[in-house]
Design a protein around this motif. Structure first.
Motif, PDB file in Angstrom:
ATOM      1  N   LEU A 181       0.777  -1.180   0.106  1.00  0.00           N
ATOM      2  CA  LEU A 181      -0.052  -0.073   0.059  1.00  0.00           C
ATOM      3  C   LEU A 181       0.900   1.252  -0.070  1.00  0.00           C
ATOM      4  O   LEU A 181       0.395   2.318   0.246  1.00  0.00           O
ATOM      5  CB  LEU A 181      -0.873  -0.113   1.195  1.00  0.00           C
ATOM      6  N   SER A 182       2.187   0.965  -0.209  1.00  0.00           N
ATOM      7  CA  SER A 182       2.910   2.303   0.056  1.00  0.00           C
ATOM      8  C   SER A 182       2.816   3.223  -1.308  1.00  0.00           C
ATOM      9  O   SER A 182       2.868   4.580  -0.974  1.00  0.00           O
ATOM     10  CB  SER A 182       4.575   1.814  -0.193  1.00  0.00           C
ATOM     11  N   MET A 183       2.538   2.868  -2.522  1.00  0.00           N
ATOM     12  CA  MET A 183       2.133   3.670  -3.674  1.00  0.00           C
ATOM     13  C   MET A 183       0.953   4.434  -3.502  1.00  0.00           C
ATOM     14  O   MET A 183       1.016   5.737  -3.728  1.00  0.00           O
ATOM     15  CB  MET A 183       2.233   3.005  -4.992  1.00  0.00           C
ATOM     16  N   LEU A 184      -0.224   3.858  -2.740  1.00  0.00           N
ATOM     17  CA  LEU A 184      -1.404   4.497  -2.490  1.00  0.00           C
ATOM     18  C   LEU A 184      -1.176   5.657  -1.481  1.00  0.00           C
ATOM     19  O   LEU A 184      -1.724   6.538  -1.586  1.00  0.00           O
ATOM     20  CB  LEU A 184      -2.440   3.586  -1.892  1.00  0.00           C
ATOM     21  N   ILE A 226       1.014  10.477   2.536  1.00  0.00           N
ATOM     22  CA  ILE A 226       0.867   9.856   3.942  1.00  0.00           C
ATOM     23  C   ILE A 226       1.751   8.964   4.323  1.00  0.00           C
ATOM     24  O   ILE A 226       2.201   8.224   3.505  1.00  0.00           O
ATOM     25  CB  ILE A 226      -0.531   9.168   3.770  1.00  0.00           C
ATOM     26  N   VAL A 227       2.244   9.238   5.542  1.00  0.00           N
ATOM     27  CA  VAL A 227       3.304   8.433   6.093  1.00  0.00           C
ATOM     28  C   VAL A 227       2.783   7.582   7.016  1.00  0.00           C
ATOM     29  O   VAL A 227       1.912   7.466   7.879  1.00  0.00           O
ATOM     30  CB  VAL A 227       4.614   9.122   6.834  1.00  0.00           C
ATOM     31  N   ILE A 228       3.290   5.976   6.659  1.00  0.00           N
ATOM     32  CA  ILE A 228       2.511   5.002   7.378  1.00  0.00           C
ATOM     33  C   ILE A 228       3.617   4.547   8.541  1.00  0.00           C
ATOM     34  O   ILE A 228       4.572   3.919   8.332  1.00  0.00           O
ATOM     35  CB  ILE A 228       2.183   3.680   6.648  1.00  0.00           C
ATOM     36  N   GLY A 229       3.100   4.968   9.819  1.00  0.00           N
ATOM     37  CA  GLY A 229       3.980   4.579  11.066  1.00  0.00           C
ATOM     38  C   GLY A 229       3.622   3.068  11.634  1.00  0.00           C
ATOM     39  O   GLY A 229       2.505   2.910  11.651  1.00  0.00           O
ATOM     40  N   ALA A 230       4.760   2.151  11.263  1.00  0.00           N
ATOM     41  CA  ALA A 230       4.456   0.901  12.077  1.00  0.00           C
ATOM     42  C   ALA A 230       5.171   0.630  13.636  1.00  0.00           C
ATOM     43  O   ALA A 230       6.327   0.814  13.422  1.00  0.00           O
ATOM     44  CB  ALA A 230       4.908  -0.049  11.008  1.00  0.00           C
ATOM     45  N   ARG A 278      -1.054  13.530   6.092  1.00  0.00           N
ATOM     46  CA  ARG A 278      -1.151  13.167   7.382  1.00  0.00           C
ATOM     47  C   ARG A 278      -0.325  11.918   7.505  1.00  0.00           C
ATOM     48  O   ARG A 278       0.447  11.147   6.776  1.00  0.00           O
ATOM     49  CB  ARG A 278      -2.628  13.048   7.564  1.00  0.00           C
ATOM     50  N   THR A 279      -0.612  11.272   8.748  1.00  0.00           N
ATOM     51  CA  THR A 279       0.172  10.066   9.153  1.00  0.00           C
ATOM     52  C   THR A 279      -1.019   8.858   9.479  1.00  0.00           C
ATOM     53  O   THR A 279      -2.020   9.199  10.235  1.00  0.00           O
ATOM     54  CB  THR A 279       1.116  10.179  10.401  1.00  0.00           C
TER      55      THR A 279
END
Length: 204
Positions: A127-130, A136-140, A173-174
């Motif tokens: 989902l990184s490209m989306l 949007i940064v995905i924090g894991a 956003r995040t």
């Protein structure tokens, strides 16, 4: 809260029925949760069926414009992109319906040992490209977690929740994702900063 009970009245006696008193055994089964799940399933199918009509109508409209030659050559690419977007919506709905059917017919023997942390990292990568399109940064925050289940269903679960968080979040956003193993439970959390869920639908 309404309690739904199924009552069974069974006559228990070792003697033929005559003037003697008979012993009766009354059993009660609470089917409230079962009925609630059945209602949720009916609501989902009805909602999905309604939602499928909108993209179909759009696709048909765009196709007719192309068929009748009512588009300029410069507009065709844009319309093709809109058709692709509508098919993605339909695909997501169909996948949800197929998952519901799979869960209904899943047998205990079909569950296997799954590394949930690995599945979750793969989903986030896919989902990184989306996310990038909306900046949007995905924090894991992901711990190693082993679970007995169906890897296909777990991947679908992760993908649906994270994808929705991205789609319904504002740009720049995040989205925070966490997976942790507790003493007697596994906790998976997706937190976004989007439009949220209407209060009347949260109980579902």
């Amino acid at each position: 809260v309404m309690l739904i009970l199924t009552l069974w009245l069974v006559a228990v006696t070792s003697e033929p029925f005559d003037d003697k008193d008979a012993t009766a055994l009354l059993t009660m089964n609470d089917v409230t949760a079962k009925r609630a799940v059945e209602q949720m399933k009916r609501d989902f199918v009805a909602h999905a069926s309604h939602e499928l009509k909108s993209p179909l109508t759009s696709i048909r409209g765009y196709a007719e414009l192309i068929e009748l030659g009512m588009l300029e050559s410069t507009e065709i690419k844009d319309v093709a992109g809109k058709i692709t977007d509508q098919t993605k919506t339909m695909t997501a709905l169909v996948e949800d319906m197929l998952m519901l059917s799979r869960l209904e017919h899943l047998k205990d023997g079909e569950r296997t040992e799954v590394r949930l942390d690995g599945v979750l990292r793969d989903v986030i990568g896919s989902l990184s490209m989306l996310a990038k399109k909306k900046n949007i940064v995905i924090g894991a925050d992901i711990e190693q977690v082993v679970f007995q289940g169906d890897p296909v269903d777990m991947r679908t679960l992760f993908k649906n929740l994270i994808e929705n968080a991205i789609r319904y979040s504002h740009e720049n956003r995040t989205v925070e994702v966490s997976l942790k193993a507790g003493p007697a439970s596994i906790v998976f959390v997706v937190r976004d900063h989007g439009i949220g869920i209407a209060s009347e639908h949260r109980h579902r």
